[in-house]
Design an enzyme around this catalytic site. Structure first.
Site, PDB file in Angstrom:
ATOM      1  N   LYS A   1       0.834  -1.212   0.000  1.00 40.57           N
ATOM      2  CA  LYS A   1       0.000   0.000   0.000  1.00 40.57           C
ATOM      3  C   LYS A   1       0.870   1.265   0.000  1.00 40.57           C
ATOM      4  O   LYS A   1       0.662   2.173  -0.797  1.00 40.57           O
ATOM      5  CB  LYS A   1      -0.935   0.018   1.229  1.00 40.57           C
ATOM      6  CG  LYS A   1      -1.860  -1.201   1.308  1.00 40.57           C
ATOM      7  CD  LYS A   1      -2.785  -1.135   2.498  1.00 40.57           C
ATOM      8  CE  LYS A   1      -2.093  -1.193   3.857  1.00 40.57           C
ATOM      9  NZ  LYS A   1      -1.428  -2.478   4.171  1.00 40.57           N
TER      10      LYS A   1
ATOM     11  N   ARG B   1      -9.759   0.525   8.625  1.00 41.41           N
ATOM     12  CA  ARG B   1      -9.317  -0.835   8.928  1.00 41.41           C
ATOM     13  C   ARG B   1     -10.382  -1.635   9.655  1.00 41.41           C
ATOM     14  O   ARG B   1     -10.152  -2.802   9.974  1.00 41.41           O
ATOM     15  CB  ARG B   1      -8.101  -0.763   9.842  1.00 41.41           C
ATOM     16  CG  ARG B   1      -6.792  -0.978   9.114  1.00 41.41           C
ATOM     17  CD  ARG B   1      -5.715  -0.695  10.128  1.00 41.41           C
ATOM     18  NE  ARG B   1      -4.562  -1.489   9.945  1.00 41.41           N
ATOM     19  CZ  ARG B   1      -3.452  -1.037   9.369  1.00 41.41           C
ATOM     20  NH1 ARG B   1      -3.398   0.170   8.890  1.00 41.41           N
ATOM     21  NH2 ARG B   1      -2.400  -1.805   9.291  1.00 41.41           N
TER      22      ARG B   1
ATOM     23  N   ARG C   1      11.748  -5.879   4.911  1.00 37.82           N
ATOM     24  CA  ARG C   1      11.578  -4.435   4.657  1.00 37.82           C
ATOM     25  C   ARG C   1      12.570  -3.626   5.485  1.00 37.82           C
ATOM     26  O   ARG C   1      12.860  -3.934   6.627  1.00 37.82           O
ATOM     27  CB  ARG C   1      10.159  -3.995   5.025  1.00 37.82           C
ATOM     28  CG  ARG C   1      10.023  -2.470   5.012  1.00 37.82           C
ATOM     29  CD  ARG C   1       8.618  -1.984   5.049  1.00 37.82           C
ATOM     30  NE  ARG C   1       7.878  -2.466   6.189  1.00 37.82           N
ATOM     31  CZ  ARG C   1       6.567  -2.265   6.345  1.00 37.82           C
ATOM     32  NH1 ARG C   1       5.882  -1.615   5.419  1.00 37.82           N
ATOM     33  NH2 ARG C   1       5.943  -2.733   7.403  1.00 37.82           N
TER      34      ARG C   1
ATOM     35  N   ARG D   1      11.497  -1.806  10.978  1.00 40.12           N
ATOM     36  CA  ARG D   1      10.401  -1.339  11.830  1.00 40.12           C
ATOM     37  C   ARG D   1      10.219  -2.288  13.009  1.00 40.12           C
ATOM     38  O   ARG D   1      10.378  -3.499  12.865  1.00 40.12           O
ATOM     39  CB  ARG D   1       9.105  -1.300  10.996  1.00 40.12           C
ATOM     40  CG  ARG D   1       8.607   0.098  10.740  1.00 40.12           C
ATOM     41  CD  ARG D   1       7.510   0.147   9.739  1.00 40.12           C
ATOM     42  NE  ARG D   1       6.270  -0.515  10.139  1.00 40.12           N
ATOM     43  CZ  ARG D   1       5.147  -0.448   9.451  1.00 40.12           C
ATOM     44  NH1 ARG D   1       5.093   0.268   8.335  1.00 40.12           N
ATOM     45  NH2 ARG D   1       4.065  -1.070   9.839  1.00 40.12           N
TER      46      ARG D   1
ATOM     47  N   ARG E   1      -0.296  -9.387  13.038  1.00 38.04           N
ATOM     48  CA  ARG E   1      -0.912  -8.342  12.192  1.00 38.04           C
ATOM     49  C   ARG E   1      -1.782  -8.986  11.117  1.00 38.04           C
ATOM     50  O   ARG E   1      -2.850  -8.485  10.765  1.00 38.04           O
ATOM     51  CB  ARG E   1       0.185  -7.469  11.557  1.00 38.04           C
ATOM     52  CG  ARG E   1       0.804  -6.504  12.563  1.00 38.04           C
ATOM     53  CD  ARG E   1       2.168  -6.005  12.136  1.00 38.04           C
ATOM     54  NE  ARG E   1       2.143  -5.203  10.940  1.00 38.04           N
ATOM     55  CZ  ARG E   1       3.228  -4.905  10.228  1.00 38.04           C
ATOM     56  NH1 ARG E   1       4.419  -5.341  10.611  1.00 38.04           N
ATOM     57  NH2 ARG E   1       3.136  -4.163   9.156  1.00 38.04           N
TER      58      ARG E   1
HETATM   59  P1  AP5 Z   1       4.790  -1.643   1.823  1.00 41.75           P
HETATM   60  O1  AP5 Z   1       4.475  -0.826   0.633  1.00 41.75           O
HETATM   61  O2  AP5 Z   1       5.506  -0.980   2.951  1.00 41.75           O
HETATM   62  O3  AP5 Z   1       3.463  -2.377   2.333  1.00 41.75           O
HETATM   63  P2  AP5 Z   1       2.236  -1.818   3.145  1.00 41.75           P
HETATM   64  O4  AP5 Z   1       1.025  -2.483   2.595  1.00 41.75           O
HETATM   65  O5  AP5 Z   1       2.237  -0.323   3.196  1.00 41.75           O
HETATM   66  O6  AP5 Z   1       2.577  -2.459   4.552  1.00 41.75           O
HETATM   67  P3  AP5 Z   1       2.559  -1.865   6.024  1.00 41.75           P
HETATM   68  O7  AP5 Z   1       3.286  -2.871   6.863  1.00 41.75           O
HETATM   69  O8  AP5 Z   1       3.080  -0.461   6.087  1.00 41.75           O
HETATM   70  O9  AP5 Z   1       1.058  -1.903   6.316  1.00 41.75           O
HETATM   71  P4  AP5 Z   1       0.394  -2.046   7.633  1.00 41.75           P
HETATM   72  O10 AP5 Z   1      -0.986  -1.869   7.168  1.00 41.75           O
HETATM   73  O11 AP5 Z   1       0.626  -3.230   8.465  1.00 41.75           O
HETATM   74  O12 AP5 Z   1       1.106  -0.930   8.525  1.00 41.75           O
HETATM   75  P5  AP5 Z   1       0.676   0.530   8.942  1.00 41.75           P
HETATM   76  O13 AP5 Z   1       1.886   1.339   8.948  1.00 41.75           O
HETATM   77  O14 AP5 Z   1      -0.509   0.998   8.187  1.00 41.75           O
HETATM   78  O15 AP5 Z   1       5.616  -2.917   1.349  1.00 41.75           O
HETATM   79  C1  AP5 Z   1       6.118  -3.860   2.283  1.00 41.75           C
HETATM   80  C2  AP5 Z   1       7.485  -4.401   1.807  1.00 41.75           C
HETATM   81  O16 AP5 Z   1       7.306  -5.126   0.599  1.00 41.75           O
HETATM   82  C3  AP5 Z   1       8.507  -3.274   1.474  1.00 41.75           C
HETATM   83  O17 AP5 Z   1       9.778  -3.725   1.837  1.00 41.75           O
HETATM   84  C4  AP5 Z   1       8.405  -3.112  -0.052  1.00 41.75           C
HETATM   85  O18 AP5 Z   1       9.624  -2.670  -0.628  1.00 41.75           O
HETATM   86  C5  AP5 Z   1       8.061  -4.543  -0.495  1.00 41.75           C
HETATM   87  N1  AP5 Z   1       7.193  -4.577  -1.675  1.00 41.75           N
HETATM   88  C6  AP5 Z   1       6.188  -3.724  -2.003  1.00 41.75           C
HETATM   89  N2  AP5 Z   1       5.606  -4.095  -3.163  1.00 41.75           N
HETATM   90  C7  AP5 Z   1       6.247  -5.231  -3.559  1.00 41.75           C
HETATM   91  C8  AP5 Z   1       6.108  -6.108  -4.694  1.00 41.75           C
HETATM   92  N3  AP5 Z   1       5.177  -5.894  -5.646  1.00 41.75           N
HETATM   93  N4  AP5 Z   1       6.948  -7.186  -4.756  1.00 41.75           N
HETATM   94  C9  AP5 Z   1       7.881  -7.403  -3.810  1.00 41.75           C
HETATM   95  N5  AP5 Z   1       8.078  -6.609  -2.736  1.00 41.75           N
HETATM   96  C10 AP5 Z   1       7.258  -5.540  -2.599  1.00 41.75           C
HETATM   97  O19 AP5 Z   1       0.169   0.273  10.442  1.00 41.75           O
HETATM   98  C11 AP5 Z   1       1.057  -0.073  11.481  1.00 41.75           C
HETATM   99  C12 AP5 Z   1       0.282  -0.190  12.788  1.00 41.75           C
HETATM  100  O20 AP5 Z   1      -0.336   1.090  13.105  1.00 41.75           O
HETATM  101  C13 AP5 Z   1      -0.879  -1.189  12.779  1.00 41.75           C
HETATM  102  O21 AP5 Z   1      -0.452  -2.499  13.070  1.00 41.75           O
HETATM  103  C14 AP5 Z   1      -1.776  -0.609  13.879  1.00 41.75           C
HETATM  104  O22 AP5 Z   1      -1.286  -0.909  15.151  1.00 41.75           O
HETATM  105  C15 AP5 Z   1      -1.639   0.896  13.662  1.00 41.75           C
HETATM  106  N6  AP5 Z   1      -2.636   1.450  12.713  1.00 41.75           N
HETATM  107  C16 AP5 Z   1      -2.393   2.053  11.512  1.00 41.75           C
HETATM  108  N7  AP5 Z   1      -3.538   2.427  10.923  1.00 41.75           N
HETATM  109  C17 AP5 Z   1      -4.536   2.047  11.767  1.00 41.75           C
HETATM  110  C18 AP5 Z   1      -5.952   2.130  11.693  1.00 41.75           C
HETATM  111  N8  AP5 Z   1      -6.562   2.682  10.631  1.00 41.75           N
HETATM  112  N9  AP5 Z   1      -6.664   1.614  12.733  1.00 41.75           N
HETATM  113  C19 AP5 Z   1      -6.068   1.075  13.811  1.00 41.75           C
HETATM  114  N10 AP5 Z   1      -4.733   0.946  13.943  1.00 41.75           N
HETATM  115  C20 AP5 Z   1      -3.968   1.424  12.913  1.00 41.75           C
END
Ligand code: AP5
Length: 217
Positions: A15, A90, A129, A162, A173
């Site tokens: 994402k 979410r 990552r 991270r 997660r």
């Molecule tokens: P990346 O693009 O970073 O993936 P992502 O989907 O953004 O993953 P996140 O881990 O950031 O999502 P998340 O939803 O768990 O975390 P968030 O920060 O929102 O890609 C991942 C890796 O893969 C990278 O190394 C990239 O280079 C690689 N990659 C990408 N595309 C690829 C491809 N096509 N092929 C191969 N490799 C690839 O949330 C973190 C925490 O915050 C949550 O756990 C929760 O505690 C809290 N939080 C955040 N938002 C909320 C909410 N709305 N409600 C409640 N709690 C929340």
């Protein structure tokens, strides 16, 4: 082109990676609740202190807290050309709150792009990552490596892992995603707002799938 877009998908679906490219091409403002919460943790604000214990365990931060920060941000973004939501909503409760907030602010309803990736691929993506401590740029040791090991291509900052990217937390997660976030697929499908893309393949391939949807609406 839809003005407000939600990227929906499991942790590690790509994402954040795709949000950066989409925002650049379509001039949308990226709103990442994960980035906002991590910033609050880094600064040690009351919000950050409250959120940290949930984030470290891979649990969701309570709905009222997250909805509150998005509400504030949306007021600031009232005149933006469009918003790209990354990691929000979410839960169904967050999705309902987003619908009402957009209506209250007289903003366009969202179009939702769901990115599908298998759990096994996600574990490899997230444990490999690395993120830049200085500017937040995203890398992967195998799939998207920096030119110089451990150093950000964009700003020269150090690359770190991270806190929630260890295997145990990633598995939790994913569990939380399947329990609490995947019901959003049905919610948005029923509303006629859902488009689905395969999130596997190269970063460029995934972008072109999303791009072909966005450029045709
Ligand atoms: P990346 O693009 O970073 O993936 P992502 O989907 O953004 O993953 P996140 O881990 O950031 O999502 P998340 O939803 O768990 O975390 P968030 O920060 O929102 O890609 C991942 C890796 O893969 C990278 O190394 C990239 O280079 C690689 N990659 C990408 N595309 C690829 C491809 N096509 N092929 C191969 N490799 C690839 O949330 C973190 C925490 O915050 C949550 O756990 C929760 O505690 C809290 N939080 C955040 N938002 C909320 C909410 N709305 N409600 C409640 N709690 C929340």
């Amino acid at each position: 082109m839809a003005k407000n877009v939600v990227l929906l998908g499991p942790p590690g679906a790509g994402k954040g990676t795709q949000a950066e490219r989409i925002s650049k091409k379509y001039g949308l403002v990226q709103l990442s609740t994960g980035d906002m919460l991590r910033e609050a943790v880094k600064k040690g604000t009351p919000l950050g202190m409250q959120a940290k214990s949930y984030m470290d365990k891979g649990e969701l931060v309570p709905d009222d807290v997250v909805i509150g920060i998005v509400r504030e941000k949306l007021k600031e973004l009232k005149n933006a050309p469009g918003v790209l939501f990354d990691g929000f909503p979410r839960t169904v409760e967050q999705a309902k709150a987003l619908d009402s907030m957009l209506e209250e602010e007289e903003l366009s309803p969202v179009m939702v792009i769901q990115m599908e990736v298998d759990d096994s691929e996600i574990i490899e993506r997230l444990t490999g990552r690395r993120v830049c401590e200085k500017c937040g740029a995203n890398y992967h040791v195998k799939f998207n490596p920096p030119q110089k090991n451990g150093t950000c291509d964009a700003c020269g900052g150090p690359l770190v892992q991270r806190a929630d990217d260890n295997e145990e937390t990633v598995r939790n997660r994913l569990k939380v995603y399947h329990q609490s976030t995947s019901p959003l697929v049905g919610y948005y499908r029923e509303a006629g707002k859902l488009r689905v893309v395969g999130g596997s393949g190269s970063i460029d391939e995934v972008f072109s799938r999303i791009d072909s949807i966005l450029s045709s609406v």
